[in-house]
Structures are given as structure tokens and as C-alpha cells.
Write a protein that holds these residues in place. Structure first.
Motif: not given
Length: 106
Positions: A23, A25-26, A28, A38-39, A91, A94
Motif C-alpha cells: 500500500e 508503494r501506491t 496513497r 485495499r490489500q 514511493t 516504486n
């Protein structure tokens, strides 16, 4: 055979840390409830374990605090919860290219 509680707790914590990393890495923002939605993280054996896994992820440099908000978790009935976001290093790694992984920081 029933798995001992200690092993069950460790297995859940490992799964939760992996989900937090995914999460993060997104890019958000998210809280524990959003992470579950979400996960697909299951409820922990004890609700107190949420704090431990988020603290571990923050110490590893995976996430950082982004603020607080009112949770949408139905059982909390409008309680305040911490909001997290992937750390810049997380991030950035990523977005730098395929095959990159997040490494732990001391």
C-alpha cells in the motif's frame, strides 16, 4: 493441529507488514481499515497488534505519519485514527523502474 497463538500472531504480522509495504508503494494515504479493504488483510488476533505493525513499518522506513482522520471502520463509530503514507524512499523506489524492491532502513 491448532497453530500456537504466538505463531499465529507472527504470521499475521508478517502478512500485515507486506500489505503495508504494498500500500505504501501506491503513494496513497491509508489507515488500518483502508489497508484491510485495499490489500485484503485479515483482522489481527488482537486489535492491539495494529499499532505494533504500523510502528514496525515506520521504523523500517516504509511509511510515515500523514495525519489523523475519522475512521470509516463501523466498529469504531467515528473514532479518530492515524493516517499513513509511503515514505519518500518507498514511493521513489516504486517509481524508479521495474524490479526495484524496498529495502529496510535502520
Amino acid at each position: 493441529m491448532v497453530q500456537p497463538a504466538v505463531l499465529e500472531n507472527l504470521a499475521w504480522a508478517d502478512e500485515a507488514i507486506q500489505a503495508i509495504e504494498a500500500e505504501a508503494r501506491t503513494g496513497r494515504t491509508f489507515d488500518a481499515y483502508q489497508l484491510q479493504q485495499r490489500q485484503g488483510v485479515a483482522d489481527p488476533p488482537s486489535v492491539q497488534q495494529w499499532g505494533s505493525v504500523f510502528k514496525t513499518a515506520a521504523r523500517r522506513g516504509i511509511i510515515q505519519q500523514a495525519g489523523f482522520h475519522i475512521t470509516n471502520r463501523p466498529t469504531r463509530r467515528g473514532g479518530i485514527t492515524r493516517v499513513w503514507v509511503g515514505s519518500p524512499a518507498c514511493t521513489r523506489k516504486n517509481s524508479s523502474g521495474p524490479g526495484d524492491t524496498i529495502t529496510e532502513t535502520a
